[in-house]
Design a protein around this motif. Structure first.
Motif, PDB file in Angstrom:
ATOM      1  N   GLU A  30      32.724 -61.498  18.003  1.00 51.64           N
ATOM      2  CA  GLU A  30      32.599 -62.304  19.223  1.00 51.64           C
ATOM      3  C   GLU A  30      33.961 -62.552  19.868  1.00 51.64           C
ATOM      4  O   GLU A  30      34.091 -62.535  21.098  1.00 51.64           O
ATOM      5  CB  GLU A  30      31.908 -63.622  18.898  1.00 51.64           C
ATOM      6  N   GLU A  31      34.988 -62.770  19.043  1.00 48.74           N
ATOM      7  CA  GLU A  31      36.332 -62.955  19.588  1.00 48.74           C
ATOM      8  C   GLU A  31      36.850 -61.647  20.195  1.00 48.74           C
ATOM      9  O   GLU A  31      37.503 -61.646  21.238  1.00 48.74           O
ATOM     10  CB  GLU A  31      37.293 -63.443  18.493  1.00 48.74           C
ATOM     11  N   LEU A  69      34.144 -52.690  12.440  1.00 50.49           N
ATOM     12  CA  LEU A  69      34.700 -53.729  11.574  1.00 50.49           C
ATOM     13  C   LEU A  69      34.485 -53.383  10.104  1.00 50.49           C
ATOM     14  O   LEU A  69      33.407 -52.915   9.720  1.00 50.49           O
ATOM     15  CB  LEU A  69      34.082 -55.078  11.874  1.00 50.49           C
ATOM     16  N   ALA A  70      35.506 -53.616   9.303  1.00 54.80           N
ATOM     17  CA  ALA A  70      35.435 -53.402   7.855  1.00 54.80           C
ATOM     18  C   ALA A  70      35.510 -54.759   7.154  1.00 54.80           C
ATOM     19  O   ALA A  70      36.429 -55.547   7.399  1.00 54.80           O
ATOM     20  CB  ALA A  70      36.579 -52.507   7.396  1.00 54.80           C
ATOM     21  N   PHE A  71      34.514 -55.022   6.286  1.00 53.27           N
ATOM     22  CA  PHE A  71      34.478 -56.293   5.540  1.00 53.27           C
ATOM     23  C   PHE A  71      34.697 -55.988   4.062  1.00 53.27           C
ATOM     24  O   PHE A  71      33.919 -55.271   3.425  1.00 53.27           O
ATOM     25  CB  PHE A  71      33.129 -56.983   5.740  1.00 53.27           C
ATOM     26  N   ASP A  72      35.785 -56.532   3.527  1.00 54.84           N
ATOM     27  CA  ASP A  72      36.121 -56.364   2.117  1.00 54.84           C
ATOM     28  C   ASP A  72      35.570 -57.569   1.364  1.00 54.84           C
ATOM     29  O   ASP A  72      36.115 -58.669   1.445  1.00 54.84           O
ATOM     30  CB  ASP A  72      37.640 -56.265   1.957  1.00 54.84           C
ATOM     31  N   ASN A 124      37.899 -59.494  -1.220  1.00 51.87           N
ATOM     32  CA  ASN A 124      38.922 -60.399  -0.689  1.00 51.87           C
ATOM     33  C   ASN A 124      38.417 -61.265   0.454  1.00 51.87           C
ATOM     34  O   ASN A 124      39.163 -62.078   1.002  1.00 51.87           O
ATOM     35  CB  ASN A 124      40.129 -59.594  -0.206  1.00 51.87           C
ATOM     36  N   ASN A 125      37.149 -61.030   0.846  1.00 51.06           N
ATOM     37  CA  ASN A 125      36.530 -61.791   1.948  1.00 51.06           C
ATOM     38  C   ASN A 125      37.368 -61.682   3.229  1.00 51.06           C
ATOM     39  O   ASN A 125      37.636 -62.667   3.910  1.00 51.06           O
ATOM     40  CB  ASN A 125      36.343 -63.258   1.552  1.00 51.06           C
ATOM     41  N   THR A 126      37.797 -60.453   3.554  1.00 52.83           N
ATOM     42  CA  THR A 126      38.607 -60.235   4.753  1.00 52.83           C
ATOM     43  C   THR A 126      37.900 -59.280   5.712  1.00 52.83           C
ATOM     44  O   THR A 126      37.117 -58.420   5.292  1.00 52.83           O
ATOM     45  CB  THR A 126      39.974 -59.632   4.381  1.00 52.83           C
ATOM     46  N   VAL A 127      38.199 -59.466   6.992  1.00 52.07           N
ATOM     47  CA  VAL A 127      37.624 -58.620   8.040  1.00 52.07           C
ATOM     48  C   VAL A 127      38.767 -57.960   8.800  1.00 52.07           C
ATOM     49  O   VAL A 127      39.770 -58.603   9.133  1.00 52.07           O
ATOM     50  CB  VAL A 127      36.777 -59.442   9.037  1.00 52.07           C
ATOM     51  N   VAL A 141      24.933 -60.211   7.527  1.00 53.67           N
ATOM     52  CA  VAL A 141      26.215 -60.098   8.206  1.00 53.67           C
ATOM     53  C   VAL A 141      27.028 -61.357   7.930  1.00 53.67           C
ATOM     54  O   VAL A 141      26.598 -62.459   8.283  1.00 53.67           O
ATOM     55  CB  VAL A 141      26.035 -59.923   9.726  1.00 53.67           C
ATOM     56  N   PRO A 142      28.175 -61.262   7.283  1.00 59.59           N
ATOM     57  CA  PRO A 142      28.991 -62.442   7.018  1.00 59.59           C
ATOM     58  C   PRO A 142      29.399 -63.140   8.314  1.00 59.59           C
ATOM     59  O   PRO A 142      29.624 -62.486   9.344  1.00 59.59           O
ATOM     60  CB  PRO A 142      30.212 -61.866   6.286  1.00 59.59           C
ATOM     61  N   ASP A 143      29.500 -64.456   8.270  1.00 62.46           N
ATOM     62  CA  ASP A 143      29.909 -65.202   9.459  1.00 62.46           C
ATOM     63  C   ASP A 143      31.256 -64.741   9.971  1.00 62.46           C
ATOM     64  O   ASP A 143      31.498 -64.694  11.184  1.00 62.46           O
ATOM     65  CB  ASP A 143      29.970 -66.704   9.134  1.00 62.46           C
ATOM     66  N   SER A 144      32.168 -64.415   9.046  1.00 61.69           N
ATOM     67  CA  SER A 144      33.508 -63.993   9.453  1.00 61.69           C
ATOM     68  C   SER A 144      33.456 -62.708  10.275  1.00 61.69           C
ATOM     69  O   SER A 144      34.248 -62.505  11.199  1.00 61.69           O
ATOM     70  CB  SER A 144      34.403 -63.793   8.228  1.00 61.69           C
ATOM     71  N   VAL A 145      32.508 -61.830   9.942  1.00 58.49           N
ATOM     72  CA  VAL A 145      32.352 -60.586  10.700  1.00 58.49           C
ATOM     73  C   VAL A 145      31.819 -60.889  12.093  1.00 58.49           C
ATOM     74  O   VAL A 145      32.332 -60.396  13.109  1.00 58.49           O
ATOM     75  CB  VAL A 145      31.413 -59.619   9.960  1.00 58.49           C
TER      76      VAL A 145
END
Length: 882
Positions: free
Chosen positions: A859-860, A814-817, A820-823, A850-854
């Motif tokens: 998990e999904e 996974l890449a977290f920017d 832009n707060n994108t995964v 680890v950001p929640d979005s990551v």
């Protein structure tokens, strides 16, 4: 104090996780999935990944990057085999097969790819992946007897995989061969023989982690005749628990009966398939265990078709008056023999009919071939008549050659019994084909000897002269006498060094040299193939001995069928020798037939029938030609022998058309089309839609990791052009076979002049594997990198335990920017290329959690794996700036 779930490091076993804690020791599962009991004083407690992330700026980035690279490399290779050492270009469908088969452990698959798609390469990829992932230690490969050394040679030459070939000379009543060898190739027919000592020694040895069977259709079972010896032997191994996983290879998986097909599939997985079960239910489950790829759907990494078009060029010729007279007289001889057989009873009837079929087949190839058989028959009858029994040649070589295909080890019990009776009858002094047989033979032979040039051979020479004056040409014939005749004529025209040959016993007697002398030749089939492939000779004449397992496409695109085999499947197999990957030109195929012969009339009818079946498949299937080949593969040689024998009599009566229509109503009918459609329609197969999933990486993508790993071990890597050399780290010398230094290692698949395939570096090379092992033991798993993109790598696995066997793992990259707060998720091969280019960041403003979005994304993503007992664990974090 060590606690459950702690991350720990062992000096020799590497990194692991504590499963449970006892008095003074812990039970630890290490990253190689080995579980050990370790005293506390041998373990060092490491920070968990989340604690490491908070202090990521204190870690050594090179160590973390190397450790991450190692994990990604191993995961990709364990699934696809793409980093395995080999000196051949890997193709998408081969990597796809590897990935498909290795998705679960134990491995259970039947691979039924078309001729020429590279089953040995697929096998080598899978073997290296299973060895590298430490899933397979004991590997047994079962092949037809003529292919044992070819498998050995190809695995060592293409993959540097060393296997021992079992021979009966290695057996010893006191020493169990099977206990002392872990990588073995053996002749399946030899092992299946009724040898009690051999069988008991095999069953006493340790189980095989992987058993590969080549030409697996020889493991046949029918409702009427039961199971072949090879089927019984494999089933016995299975039932004794000696086969942990298996991969079966065959190009003809279905022999016309669903019972036989599902008997074969039962050997793949007895818990899913049963020949006595409901077939429709079993067909619906086939795709998880059965693969069928055909040439039409295979492409290179850019999506371009792999195989060149085939152009068929049918050619006709006519007999001279003398040849026509001989053919007519031979036809009368055969018909008289058939009438005589009807007056007899018992096994002698079958034996007479077999001799007549053999004579008819030989005459379809050349007058020289059938005349030779007639002469041998005459000599034997005269020796018996004159009571000179020592002069009797009971081998009947030409006749037996015509009746027993040198590639066909798949005779059922009925066919084998008929051939055994044939041999017994031929040895009896009372056996005859008709009244006054000797005088009839003398008359025929006299006619045959008057023919000094054969129109068939003359036409072949003319085709080469006029149409292919400069090309290399591959010829196929069924019989050695025709082979010798054609070789003599080619030598007369183009000189004694223009031609070589391949046949079953690797000898060719009575070749007439340009000066008129006779010479006997002998050459190994592999040597002959090399001479032809390297253009040391211009022509190669082969019998069906090269119909399977020989590649001849390197410098040849022209094939001439000197005769037409009665079994049309043989034509497909012949063309498969040059219609292979690597062929640079369109393939020209020339067939010769004499329209005045009965055999040509029957072949024309059969050819029309085949075209109509192909047309029927075209209505609903994307690969009708491949489907047709599967229909042809359903029929045994005996089917075509009976067809031509009966048709011969019908044609003599002038009603071949009505006879054929009546005789062949069921051949390729609705039932056959339905059977093949069910099988192919439910098979797993590669197509263009699967191309994006295939990793776009190769050995060159390993260089960055290798340089980093060698440097971390305190050694300097010398790079000369693209060759890598270094002095061996002293820590490596705890393993047998380590050299003091390694020179000129290359990360490409094609060695240049002066280089060796053994210099190819990748997964499986001891130096590279040592670097992987070293990286896996590095303590840190989180570090800081430049840029505002952070990379989080999760391990996903199915905890469901398959009887204690190893568990397959997946990595989620996974890449977290942070800007832009994108995964986003990246394919592992793309992720590796990014990790290869990252650099250390010394800034203080980095991502520490680890950001929640990551976490939510991971998990999904885990849910899509459909694991029974899913486990998700963050294993590596490369933290970018906030």
């Amino acid at each position: 104090m060590i606690q459950e779930n702690d991350k720990v490091k062992h000096a020799t076993l590497g990194i692991g996780s504590v499963d449970s804690v006892k008095q003074g020791f812990a039970i630890v599962t290490f990253e190689n999935e080995e579980t050990r009991k370790c005293p506390f004083d041998e373990l060092e407690v490491l920070k968990d990944i989340y604690s490491e992330l908070k202090d990521a700026n204190k870690s050594n980035p090179d160590e973390v990057i190397a450790k991450t690279q190692s994990a990604i490399i191993q995961t990709i290779n364990n699934k696809w085999g793409v980093f395995s050492r080999s000196n051949i270009d890997l193709l998408p469908h081969q990597l796809w097969v590897c990935n498909q088969v290795l998705k679960e452990w134990p491995v259970r698959y039947l691979v039924a790819d078309d001729v020429g798609l590279g089953k040995t390469i697929e096998a080598g990829l899978m073997i290296w992946s299973l060895i590298s992932s430490k899933k397979a230690h004991r590997i047994l490969i079962l092949t037809p007897a003529p292919l044992t050394f070819q498998w050995q040679e190809r695995l060592i030459n293409m993959f540097d995989l060393t296997f021992d070939v079992f021979t009966t000379e290695q057996e010893n009543s006191k020493v169990n061969y099977w206990k002392g060898h872990s990588h073995v190739i053996a002749s399946f027919p030899t092992l299946a023989m009724d040898n009690e000592q051999r069988r008991s020694q095999i069953l006493e040895s340790e189980p095989w982690d992987l058993v590969i069977v080549d030409e697996a259709h020889h493991m046949n079972a029918t409702e009427r005749q039961g199971k072949t010896l090879q089927y019984q032997f494999f089933e016995e191994l299975e039932q004794a628990g000696k086969v942990i996983s298996t991969i079966l290879f065959t190009g003809t998986p279905h022999r016309g009966f669903d019972f036989g097909f599902f008997s074969l599939m039962k050997l793949v997985n007895p818990n899913v398939f049963d020949p006595k079960g409901d077939y429709s239910t079993q067909f619906s489950k086939l795709s998880k265990y059965f693969i069928r790829n055909n040439k039409q759907n295979t492409v290179d990494m850019d999506g371009n078709k792999l195989f060149k078009p085939i152009h068929q060029h049918p050619q006709s010729f006519s007999y001279t008056n003398k040849e026509a007279l001989f053919y007519e007289e031979l036809s009368d001889f055969i018909e008289e023999g058939k009438a005589y057989a009807l007056s007899k009873s018992g096994t002698v009837v079958n034996s007479i009919q077999l001799v007549l079929i053999a004579l008819q087949k030989l005459a379809s190839s050349s007058i020289a071939a059938v005349t030779s058989a007639l002469e041998r028959r005459k000599r034997n009858l005269l020796a018996i008549r004159d009571n000179k029994l020592k002069e009797v040649d009971v081998s009947y070589k030409e006749l037996y050659e015509a009746l027993h295909d040198e590639n066909d080890e798949d005779l059922d019990e009925e066919e084998s019994a008929i051939l055994r009776e044939f041999e017994k009858e031929c040895k009896k002094d009372t056996f005859q084909l008709m009244e006054n047989e000797i005088s009839n033979l003398i008359s025929l032979i006299d006619l045959g000897k008057q023919i000094t040039h054969e129109s068939r051979i003359d036409q072949i020479i003319k085709i080469v002269e006029d149409d292919y004056p400069n090309e290399n040409v591959l010829f196929f014939t069924e019989y050695k006498k025709t082979q010798s005749l054609l070789m003599s004529e080619l030598m007369k025209k183009w000189g004694p060094d223009c031609v070589t040959f391949i046949n079953g016993d690797e000898t060719l007697p009575d070749v007439i040299m340009p000066d008129g002398s006779k010479k006997d030749f002998s050459i190994k089939r592999t040597d002959a193939a090399v001479k032809f492939n390297e253009s040391h000779v211009r022509f190669l004449i082969s019998t069906e001995a090269a119909g399977e397992g020989i590649d001849l496409q390197k410098n040849c695109h022209v094939l001439i069928h000197a005769d037409i085999p009665w079994n049309p499947m043989r034509l497909h197999q012949r063309v498969g020798r040059i219609n292979r990957y690597g062929q640079k030109q369109d393939v020209d195929v020339i067939t010769l037939r004499n329209p005045d012969t009965v055999e040509s009339q029957i072949w024309t009818k059969l050819e029309l029938k085949i075209m109509n079946i192909t047309k029927a498949f075209s209505a609903g299937m994307s690969d009708p030609d491949d489907m047709m080949m599967l229909v042809l593969g359903m029929q045994k040689n005996k089917f075509y022998d009976d067809l031509y024998s009966e048709g011969f009599s019908a044609a003599r009566k002038g009603n071949v058309s009505s006879w054929f229509d009546s005789r062949e109503k069921t051949f390729g009918g609705e039932q056959a089309i339905s059977l093949i459609s069910n099988m192919v329609g439910n098979a797993a197969k590669f197509n263009l839609e699967g191309l994006p999933d295939v990793p776009k990486c190769d050995l060159k993508d390993l260089k960055n990791f290798f340089k980093r790993a060698i440097s971390l071990q305190g050694k300097r890597l010398t790079i000369n052009e693209d060759k890598y050399s270094f002095i061996t780290p002293k820590e490596w010398f705890n393993e047998y076979g380590i050299k003091p230094r390694y020179d000129n290692l290359i990360f490409r698949r094609k060695p240049k002049e002066g280089e060796s395939a053994k210099d190819i570096c990748g997964v499986g090379h001891i130096a590279f594997d040592k670097c992987l092992d070293f990286a896996d033991t590095l303590p840190s798993s989180a570090c800081c990198i430049k840029g505002n993109v952070s990379y989080f790598i999760y391990k996903a696995l199915n905890q469901k335990n398959y009887s204690g066997d190893r568990i397959n793992k997946d990595l989620i990259f996974l890449a977290f920017d942070s800007a832009n707060n994108t995964v986003s998720e990246m394919k592992l091969d793309d992720g590796l290329k990014i990790i290869n280019t990252v650099d250390k960041n010394e800034a203080e403003n980095f991502v520490t959690e680890v950001p929640d979005s990551v976490r939510n994304f991971a998990e999904e993503r885990l849910k899509t794996f459909n694991y029974d007992l899913p486990l998700l664990e963050l294993v590596y974090a490369l933290s970018g700036e906030k």
